[in-house]
Scaffold this motif. Structure first.
Motif, PDB file in Angstrom:
ATOM      1  N   ILE A   1       0.823  -1.216   0.000  1.00 46.77           N
ATOM      2  CA  ILE A   1       0.000   0.000   0.000  1.00 46.77           C
ATOM      3  C   ILE A   1       0.858   1.268   0.000  1.00 46.77           C
ATOM      4  O   ILE A   1       0.329   2.373   0.114  1.00 46.77           O
ATOM      5  N   GLU A   2       2.185   1.068  -0.154  1.00 43.14           N
ATOM      6  CA  GLU A   2       3.120   2.174  -0.285  1.00 43.14           C
ATOM      7  C   GLU A   2       3.036   3.150   0.890  1.00 43.14           C
ATOM      8  O   GLU A   2       2.943   4.355   0.714  1.00 43.14           O
TER       9      GLU A   2
ATOM     10  N   GLU B   1      -2.541 -20.497  -1.580  1.00 41.50           N
ATOM     11  CA  GLU B   1      -1.837 -19.581  -2.474  1.00 41.50           C
ATOM     12  C   GLU B   1      -0.919 -18.697  -1.628  1.00 41.50           C
ATOM     13  O   GLU B   1      -1.270 -18.340  -0.503  1.00 41.50           O
ATOM     14  N   PRO B   2       0.219 -18.295  -2.163  1.00 43.11           N
ATOM     15  CA  PRO B   2       1.091 -17.401  -1.401  1.00 43.11           C
ATOM     16  C   PRO B   2       0.477 -16.010  -1.278  1.00 43.11           C
ATOM     17  O   PRO B   2      -0.290 -15.578  -2.143  1.00 43.11           O
ATOM     18  N   ILE B   3       0.810 -15.330  -0.196  1.00 47.11           N
ATOM     19  CA  ILE B   3       0.268 -13.994   0.068  1.00 47.11           C
ATOM     20  C   ILE B   3       0.578 -13.041  -1.082  1.00 47.11           C
ATOM     21  O   ILE B   3      -0.243 -12.196  -1.438  1.00 47.11           O
ATOM     22  N   GLU B   4       1.750 -13.195  -1.686  1.00 49.30           N
ATOM     23  CA  GLU B   4       2.154 -12.312  -2.784  1.00 49.30           C
ATOM     24  C   GLU B   4       1.252 -12.444  -4.011  1.00 49.30           C
ATOM     25  O   GLU B   4       1.159 -11.523  -4.808  1.00 49.30           O
ATOM     26  N   ALA B   5       0.577 -13.569  -4.140  1.00 50.63           N
ATOM     27  CA  ALA B   5      -0.292 -13.797  -5.299  1.00 50.63           C
ATOM     28  C   ALA B   5      -1.690 -13.222  -5.104  1.00 50.63           C
ATOM     29  O   ALA B   5      -2.385 -12.957  -6.079  1.00 50.63           O
ATOM     30  N   ILE B   6      -2.104 -13.013  -3.867  1.00 49.25           N
ATOM     31  CA  ILE B   6      -3.483 -12.618  -3.595  1.00 49.25           C
ATOM     32  C   ILE B   6      -3.601 -11.172  -3.102  1.00 49.25           C
ATOM     33  O   ILE B   6      -4.405 -10.398  -3.615  1.00 49.25           O
ATOM     34  N   VAL B   7      -2.832 -10.826  -2.112  1.00 46.93           N
ATOM     35  CA  VAL B   7      -2.997  -9.542  -1.414  1.00 46.93           C
ATOM     36  C   VAL B   7      -2.950  -8.313  -2.330  1.00 46.93           C
ATOM     37  O   VAL B   7      -3.803  -7.437  -2.207  1.00 46.93           O
ATOM     38  N   PRO B   8      -1.995  -8.205  -3.252  1.00 48.69           N
ATOM     39  CA  PRO B   8      -1.966  -6.989  -4.083  1.00 48.69           C
ATOM     40  C   PRO B   8      -3.243  -6.751  -4.880  1.00 48.69           C
ATOM     41  O   PRO B   8      -3.591  -5.606  -5.164  1.00 48.69           O
ATOM     42  N   SER B   9      -3.978  -7.801  -5.214  1.00 51.33           N
ATOM     43  CA  SER B   9      -5.189  -7.637  -6.022  1.00 51.33           C
ATOM     44  C   SER B   9      -6.306  -6.917  -5.277  1.00 51.33           C
ATOM     45  O   SER B   9      -7.207  -6.376  -5.905  1.00 51.33           O
ATOM     46  N   TYR B  10      -6.284  -6.904  -3.946  1.00 51.04           N
ATOM     47  CA  TYR B  10      -7.329  -6.155  -3.244  1.00 51.04           C
ATOM     48  C   TYR B  10      -6.800  -5.028  -2.359  1.00 51.04           C
ATOM     49  O   TYR B  10      -7.586  -4.202  -1.900  1.00 51.04           O
ATOM     50  N   LEU B  11      -5.509  -4.946  -2.149  1.00 52.44           N
ATOM     51  CA  LEU B  11      -4.973  -3.842  -1.348  1.00 52.44           C
ATOM     52  C   LEU B  11      -4.597  -2.627  -2.187  1.00 52.44           C
ATOM     53  O   LEU B  11      -4.283  -1.582  -1.635  1.00 52.44           O
ATOM     54  N   TRP B  12      -4.644  -2.743  -3.496  1.00 51.81           N
ATOM     55  CA  TRP B  12      -4.235  -1.621  -4.343  1.00 51.81           C
ATOM     56  C   TRP B  12      -5.029  -0.354  -4.028  1.00 51.81           C
ATOM     57  O   TRP B  12      -4.515   0.739  -4.102  1.00 51.81           O
ATOM     58  N   ARG B  13      -6.258  -0.491  -3.617  1.00 47.69           N
ATOM     59  CA  ARG B  13      -7.103   0.690  -3.362  1.00 47.69           C
ATOM     60  C   ARG B  13      -6.704   1.441  -2.094  1.00 47.69           C
ATOM     61  O   ARG B  13      -7.149   2.560  -1.879  1.00 47.69           O
ATOM     62  N   PHE B  14      -5.847   0.834  -1.261  1.00 48.22           N
ATOM     63  CA  PHE B  14      -5.421   1.498  -0.033  1.00 48.22           C
ATOM     64  C   PHE B  14      -4.101   2.252  -0.197  1.00 48.22           C
ATOM     65  O   PHE B  14      -3.595   2.825   0.750  1.00 48.22           O
TER      66      PHE B  14
END
Length: 94
Positions: free
Chosen positions: A8-9, A70-83
Motif C-alpha cells: 500500500i506504499e 496460495e502465497p500472500i504475494e499472489a493474492i494480497v496486491p489484487s485487493y490492497l491496491w485501493r489502499f
C-alpha cells in the motif's frame, strides 16, 4: 505487516512488544467499549498456530480438504491496491 505496508506504499514504525508489556496494556484496554487488545488475545499470541502431526495424519489439513493454498504475494496486491496513497488513480496490478 512489512509486505502489506510495502504493497500500500506506506511507512509505519513496527515495534516489537514484549509479552509482559502487552499483557499490561491488554488488562487496561479490555475495559474499552471496543477493546483493541484483550488478555485472551495476548495469551493466544504466545503460541504458534501450526498444524499438529495428528491433524496431518488424519488429513485435517488444507490438502486433506482439497484446498490448495496460495502465497500472500499472489493474492494480497489484487485487493490492497485501493489502499495506496494514489488509490484507484494509478494502474491496478495484474
Amino acid at each position: 505487516m512489512q509486505f502489506v505496508l510495502a504493497t500500500i506504499e506506506r511507512k509505519r514504525l513496527l515495534v516489537s512488544l514484549p509479552f509482559p508489556v502487552a499483557r499490561l496494556q491488554a488488562m487496561l484496554l479490555q475495559y474499552l467499549p471496543k477493546p483493541l487488545l484483550t488478555p485472551d488475545q495476548v495469551e493466544l499470541l504466545r503460541n504458534d498456530n501450526v498444524v499438529s502431526e495428528a491433524a496431518k495424519s488424519e488429513m485435517r489439513t488444507f490438502q486433506g480438504l482439497g484446498i490448495e493454498p496460495e502465497p500472500i504475494e499472489a493474492i494480497v496486491p489484487s485487493y490492497l491496491w485501493r489502499f495506496r496513497k494514489t488509490g484507484q488513480f494509478r494502474n491496478r496490478p495484474a
